[in-house]
Each structure stands twice: as C-alpha cells, then as structure tokens.
Design an enzyme around this catalytic site. Structure first.
Site, PDB file in Angstrom:
ATOM      1  N   CYS A  78       0.828  -1.205   0.000  1.00  0.00           N
ATOM      2  CA  CYS A  78       0.000   0.000   0.000  1.00  0.00           C
ATOM      3  C   CYS A  78       0.868   1.263   0.000  1.00  0.00           C
ATOM      4  O   CYS A  78       1.504   1.547  -1.009  1.00  0.00           O
ATOM      5  CB  CYS A  78      -0.999  -0.059   1.148  1.00  0.00           C
ATOM      6  SG  CYS A  78      -2.441   0.959   0.826  1.00  0.00           S
ATOM      7  N   HIS A 171      -3.271  -5.103   1.750  1.00  0.00           N
ATOM      8  CA  HIS A 171      -2.600  -5.277   3.052  1.00  0.00           C
ATOM      9  C   HIS A 171      -2.540  -6.747   3.458  1.00  0.00           C
ATOM     10  O   HIS A 171      -3.381  -7.190   4.251  1.00  0.00           O
ATOM     11  CB  HIS A 171      -3.361  -4.503   4.127  1.00  0.00           C
ATOM     12  CG  HIS A 171      -3.163  -3.039   4.091  1.00  0.00           C
ATOM     13  ND1 HIS A 171      -2.217  -2.399   4.856  1.00  0.00           N
ATOM     14  CD2 HIS A 171      -3.780  -2.088   3.368  1.00  0.00           C
ATOM     15  CE1 HIS A 171      -2.257  -1.099   4.612  1.00  0.00           C
ATOM     16  NE2 HIS A 171      -3.200  -0.885   3.710  1.00  0.00           N
ATOM     17  N   GLU A 173      -0.786  -8.126   5.579  1.00  0.00           N
ATOM     18  CA  GLU A 173      -0.539  -8.275   7.024  1.00  0.00           C
ATOM     19  C   GLU A 173      -1.825  -8.182   7.826  1.00  0.00           C
ATOM     20  O   GLU A 173      -1.837  -8.429   9.022  1.00  0.00           O
ATOM     21  CB  GLU A 173       0.482  -7.221   7.490  1.00  0.00           C
ATOM     22  CG  GLU A 173      -0.011  -5.790   7.606  1.00  0.00           C
ATOM     23  CD  GLU A 173      -0.246  -5.087   6.257  1.00  0.00           C
ATOM     24  OE1 GLU A 173      -0.127  -5.736   5.204  1.00  0.00           O
ATOM     25  OE2 GLU A 173      -0.582  -3.891   6.281  1.00  0.00           O
TER      26      GLU A 173
HETATM   27  N1  GLN Z   1      -3.588   6.421   1.100  1.00  0.00           N
HETATM   28  C1  GLN Z   1      -2.307   6.153   1.664  1.00  0.00           C
HETATM   29  C2  GLN Z   1      -1.210   6.954   0.987  1.00  0.00           C
HETATM   30  O1  GLN Z   1      -1.437   7.592   0.018  1.00  0.00           O
HETATM   31  C3  GLN Z   1      -1.974   4.682   1.575  1.00  0.00           C
HETATM   32  C4  GLN Z   1      -2.967   3.880   2.363  1.00  0.00           C
HETATM   33  C5  GLN Z   1      -2.446   2.670   3.036  1.00  0.00           C
HETATM   34  O2  GLN Z   1      -1.233   2.444   3.119  1.00  0.00           O
HETATM   35  N2  GLN Z   1      -3.351   1.908   3.578  1.00  0.00           N
HETATM   36  O3  GLN Z   1      -0.106   6.937   1.427  1.00  0.00           O
END
Ligand code: GLN
EC number: 4.3.3.6
Length: 195
Positions: A78, A171, A173
């Site tokens: 992410c 994610h 995890e």
């Molecule tokens: N929206 C977050 C970002 O732009 C990422 C979201 C996440 O890691 N769950 O960094």
C-alpha cells in the site's frame, strides 16, 4: 539473517506479527544502521507522504533507494508500494524511492470503496482465491517493461514484481493468510526457509 521492517510510520507491527508467526527473525528499521544485518526489507502501509518525509528527515531516502537498486529484496504494501514507485500520479514532488517502474495513483478507489475486502485470484501463484484487504488503496495505472503482474482486481494490477522488488496495493498483514509474506520470503528474498 533477519527481515527488516521499516518502522518510521504505519502498520509495521502487524508485518512483524505475521513474519514472527512464520518463524522469521525481524528487526524494526529506523536507520541505515538498523538495516545492516537485514537480508530484506518490508515497507508497510500507512501514509506515504509522512513516511517519505521521515525518510528524507532521517537521511535515509537516497541511501535506501541505492541499497534496493543494488539488490536488497524489498516488499512494499500500500503506502509502501507508493514509495517504491517511479511515478506517483499527481504528486511529482512527493519523496519516493523510485525503484520500481510503475505509475501509481493514491487513494484511487474513491469514497464509496475507500476500504473493502474481496477475493482475488493470483493465477500464476496458486489455485485458491486470496482474500485481499484494501484501505484507501492506490491503483497501479501503468507498469513498465519487465514488471510482472501477479494479480489483478477489476483488471487493474494489485500485486507486481520486478526481480527482487515486490509491491502490493493491498494489506497482506491484515489477514491471517501468510501466503504473500511466504511468497516474498521464499521466492523474492529467497534462501530463507520459513515454516
Ligand atoms: N492512502 C495512503 C497513501 O497515500 C496509503 C494507504 C495505506 O497504506 N493503507 O499513502
């Protein structure tokens, strides 16, 4: 050899829990010295602007980028995937490691779908569906040559790899399925035996 987990911000503790459950020794990495006895690195989800800013503030951005280019196996999830990307769409000045040839758009699923879970297929890796958790997830809009797409959701890449660099927009995890972590350790970071 240990697996490092970048611990400047975000949900690094959950990656640590997952890796510990696989019998792997971990180290929370907050400096380049912390990384020295790590064989690979996980970059967690969180907030990519904050994490990138902290990498700059702690003088780690350039050095870490260089270590990854030299071959340090890395897994970004992410916000971690955003930090690995060559291009962050609409944020040309946002600090990033820039080691993976993808163009990624932050928070790209919109309000209705901000956080959701869904079964996805990872056809090249296994037969059973995988439960993917997305939280304010980015979308990978383009992948460069040599970047392998391992899984899609609604025809958009969600798990990509180029050699020793693995990135997921979801994610892994946050589930109790260690499949993706095990794949990282055994196939991407390799030579680590996990139970
Ligand atoms: N929206 C977050 C970002 O732009 C990422 C979201 C996440 O890691 N769950 O960094």
């Amino acid at each position: 050899m240990r697996v490092g987990i970048l611990g400047l911000q975000g949900d690094f503790a959950l990656h640590q829990r997952m890796l510990t459950s696989l019998g792997v020794e971990t180290r929370i990495v907050r400096s380049m010295e912390d990384l020295e006895d790590c064989a690979s690195l996980v970059i967690p989800g969180g907030e990519s602007t904050t994490m990138g800013g902290l990498l700059v503030r702690f003088g780690m951005l350039e050095a870490l980028s260089a270590r990854i280019r030299e071959g340090l196996p890395v897994f970004g999830t992410c916000a971690g995937a955003i930090l690995l990307a060559r291009e962050i769409i609409g944020y040309p000045d946002q600090p990033r490691l820039g080691v993976l040839d993808i163009a990624i758009e932050r928070n790209a699923y919109g309000r209705q779908k901000e956080s959701f879970e869904t079964d996805v297929l990872i056809p090249s890796l296994r037969d059973q569906p995988y439960r993917a958790v997305f939280i304010r997830a980015p979308i990978i809009r383009a992948v460069g040559p040599g970047v392998e797409v391992l899984a899609w959701f609604e025809d958009l890449p969600i798990l990509v790899r180029r050699g020793h660099i693995l990135a997921a927009t979801f994610h892994p995890e946050l589930t109790d399925d260690p499949y993706i972590h095990r794949y990282f350790l055994e196939q991407v970071a390799s030579r680590l035996t996990v139970r």
